[in-house]
Structures are given as structure tokens and as C-alpha cells.
Design an enzyme around this catalytic site. Structure first.
Site, PDB file in Angstrom:
ATOM      1  N   CYS A 128       0.802 -15.097  -1.515  1.00 58.28           N
ATOM      2  CA  CYS A 128       1.708 -14.028  -1.066  1.00 58.28           C
ATOM      3  C   CYS A 128       2.896 -13.819  -1.987  1.00 58.28           C
ATOM      4  CB  CYS A 128       2.190 -14.313   0.365  1.00 58.28           C
ATOM      5  SG  CYS A 128       0.850 -14.251   1.577  1.00 58.28           S
ATOM      6  N   HIS A 270       9.457 -12.229   2.886  1.00 53.51           N
ATOM      7  CA  HIS A 270       8.045 -12.199   3.273  1.00 53.51           C
ATOM      8  C   HIS A 270       7.927 -12.466   4.775  1.00 53.51           C
ATOM      9  CE1 HIS A 270       3.782 -12.571   3.283  1.00 53.51           C
ATOM     10  NE2 HIS A 270       3.820 -13.831   3.647  1.00 53.51           N
ATOM     11  N   ASN A 300       1.212  -9.352   8.891  1.00 55.00           N
ATOM     12  CA  ASN A 300       1.402 -10.050   7.618  1.00 55.00           C
ATOM     13  C   ASN A 300       0.530  -9.373   6.568  1.00 55.00           C
ATOM     14  OD1 ASN A 300       1.483 -11.777   5.444  1.00 55.00           O
ATOM     15  ND2 ASN A 300       0.712 -13.564   6.531  1.00 55.00           N
TER      16      ASN A 300
END
Length: 342
Positions: A128, A270, A300
Site C-alpha cells: 500500500c 492510508h 481500503n
């Protein structure tokens, strides 16, 4: 564990000159997802289980004929248009994503073929944190004189790795973090700027935690087999790692730059779940009004998270406004980037 940083010294500056995002049209509600998993798995899940555990109400899901490259191309066209740049003016194209179309060739080539550019094209992958890593690499190549204008894109389709038919509750729990996933694309154009720009970059890695979660298929360990194509992992353990070491990275950035939370117009972090975001605010002290909250609506979206947030606030920024990017990725890596709009 390694740490690296770079602070602008007042000479060449590299900034973000265009931003774009691309969201699939299909929306999957958490209650519909619960029903689908219950029906396919053959066991009952309590109503509202996903909303209560994650705070996620909906997420976007790519169609079968939409790929990581599809979302990246959509975001890239948006970013190029807003930067006023033709694809042929790009001399570096970085596809920076946890997802990809295939093992080989690099997805950057598929994106480039669709855009019609002729840039040096390559992939960057770091879970990520891929998108922030891609921006850091592109900035470094511009500073080194290897590129003049770069396009960094991500297309994330983690919904492809969600197990919708777990064999039992144990398998459901093992893949639970996957039910937070949504799909999205994001892109930025980077070039030299006269003022502002990317002022600071920092990263910290704790690779001893690489096995906390991920998708193990597609590499030399598990080249084939559906079992390895699903996401598995412990989201709680990943959060514990950040709580132990993540605040030190943020403290370093504030000390090195002399900037406090109130000096940032926005703090883009994030986003995995709503409880995780609430815990981030609690342990860091970041004011809630500095956040751009997307996770209840989008889930997400992996490395596209920061890019989508930037896209939502970019047009509200004034010259001199500063934005702090805070990335967290499996592996485990933590990244920060300070950007000031020119």
C-alpha cells in the site's frame, strides 16, 4: 530497519502539477457483501458485522473487464488534462501499485500503450506504499536529470483477492481484512516547479513483519493454485506494528521540518478501517479536521488511498498550502512525504 530522508535545499524543486483519480461505477454495500459471503460460505453471519467491525458502508468494485491498468489509465488521463500535458510530453511513466494486470510484462507498458506515450516505463511495487514510493522514485529521477516530467499512476483491484466463499469460520477470519477492500485508480504528474514542491520524504521499514499479511500467489513460491490468490492476514497485528514504530517517523518529520500539525492544510493517511483511523488520531494527535476521510465510502483502496484523497482536495488548495502524506504498507513499511503547492 532503514530510514532515509531528503529535504529540499532551495535549488531544484519537484512538485505535483496534476492530479487525477478513477473510481469504478459499481458499488457494493457491506450488507450485500455479508449476504453474499453467508450464502456462498454456507454459514450465517450476523447482520451489520462488516459495518460494526470496520465502519465501511460501501466500496467500489471493478467490473470483470476493468483491470488495474484500466483504472490507472482513467486516472492518468484526468491528471494529464488537469496538468495541461500531452502524453507525449511525459518522459517517465511509473506504474506504482500493489495490483497489476499480469506477472509479465510490467503493467506500466499496458498503461503507456493506452495513453499513446513513449516514456521510459516501469513498475514499482511495495504494497500500500507503492504510490508514494513511485512519487519518490520519479522525483529522484527528475532531480538526477534522468527525466523532465513524470507520470506516476496506480490502479488497485484488491477486490479480486477477496474470498467470497470461505469454507468455514476459521477461513473467514483469516481473510477478514480482505473484506475491507475496494478498487480505485489515482495519478499525479511531477515536474520541476519554481516554488513549493516536495519538501521532505522519509521512510522506515520493518521487514521482519513481512508475513503479517498479503497475497502469496503468482511468484516463485506459489506460481499456481487458487488458494494462494486470496488475501490473508492479521490487520490487528499490522496496526500494532504501526503503533509501536509509526509515531517515531512522524516525530522525525516534524522535528526535521519544524512543522507542526497545524502547519498542514491536510494530513492524508492510508485508510484501512474507521477504527484504525480513529486510533491513528488518538496516538498521533493529528487534528481530525486535517483528515480527508474516504474509508466509510470507498473502503481500503490500497496504494490508491492517498492519491484519491489528494484528488478530492487538490482544487481547494492555495499556493503555499502544505500537505502531509502518511503511508503504511505490508512488509512492513511506513512513509511520509511533505508537499507544498506552488
Amino acid at each position: 530497519m532503514k530510514s532515509q530522508n531528503a529535504v529540499v535545499d532551495g535549488s531544484v524543486r519537484v512538485g505535483i502539477t496534476g492530479v487525477g483519480a478513477c473510481l469504478p461505477e459499481r458499488v457494493m454495500g457491506s450488507e450485500r457483501l455479508r449476504q453474499r459471503v453467508s450464502e456462498a460460505g454456507g454459514f450465517a453471519l450476523p447482520a451489520g458485522v462488516f459495518e460494526r467491525a470496520t465502519g465501511i458502508l460501501t466500496r467500489r468494485i471493478a467490473r470483470p473487464d476493468e483491470y488495474a491498468s484500466t483504472l490507472a489509465v482513467g486516472a492518468a488521463r484526468d491528471a494529464l488534462a488537469r496538468a495541461g500535458v500531452d502524453p507525449l510530453d511525459i518522459d517517465l511513466l511509473v506504474f506504482a501499485s500493489a495490483s497489476r494486470d499480469m506477472v509479465e510484462p510490467a503493467t506500466a507498458h499496458i498503461v503507456q500503450a493506452e495513453l499513446g506515450s513513449r516514456a521510459h516505463a516501469l513498475d514499482v511495487t511495495n504494497a500500500c506504499n507503492s504510490f508514494v514510493n513511485g512519487m519518490d522514485l520519479a522525483r529522484s529521477m527528475i532531480l538526477a536529470g534522468r527525466a523532465r516530467r513524470a507520470l506516476v499512476v496506480t490502479g488497485e483491484t484488491p477486490s479480486r483477492a477477496v474470498r467470497h466463499d470461505p469454507a468455514d469460520l476459521a477461513q473467514f477470519r483469516d481473510g477478514f481484512a480482505g473484506y475491507t477492500f475496494g478498487d480505485a485508480g489515482a495519478a499525479v504528474v511531477l515536474a520541476e516547479v519554481d516554488s513549493g514542491g516536495i519538501l521532505d520524504v522519509d521512510s522506515q521499514t520493518h521487514s521482519e513483519h513481512w508475513s503479517v499479511g498479503g497475497i502469496s500467489g503468482g511468484g516463485s513460491r506459489h506460481p499456481r493454485g487458487d488458494e494462494h490468490t486470496y488475501f490473508h492476514g492479521d490487520g490487528g497485528e499490522l496496526r500494532e506494528v504501526f503503533e509501536k514504530v509509526g509515531t517515531s517517523v512522524l516525530d522525525r518529520v516534524r522535528h526535521r521540518t519544524g512543522l507542526d500539525w497545524t502547519d498542514f492544510r491536510y494530513v492524508l493517511v492510508h485508510q484501512v478501517t474507521v477504527p484504525y483511523l480513529e486510533r491513528f488520531v488518538e496516538i498521533t494527535g493529528v487534528p481530525e479536521d486535517r483528515l480527508v476521510v474516504t474509508v466509510p465510502e470507498l473502503g481500503n483502496v490500497a496504494s490508491a488511498s492517498l492519491g484519491v484523497q489528494l484528488d478530492r482536495i487538490h482544487d481547494t488548495l492555495d499556493s503555499g498550502d502544505r500537505v502531509l502524506f502518511v503511508g503504511l504498507g505490508g512488509g512492513v513499511s511506513i512513509m511520509t512525504m511533505v508537499w507544498e503547492k506552488a
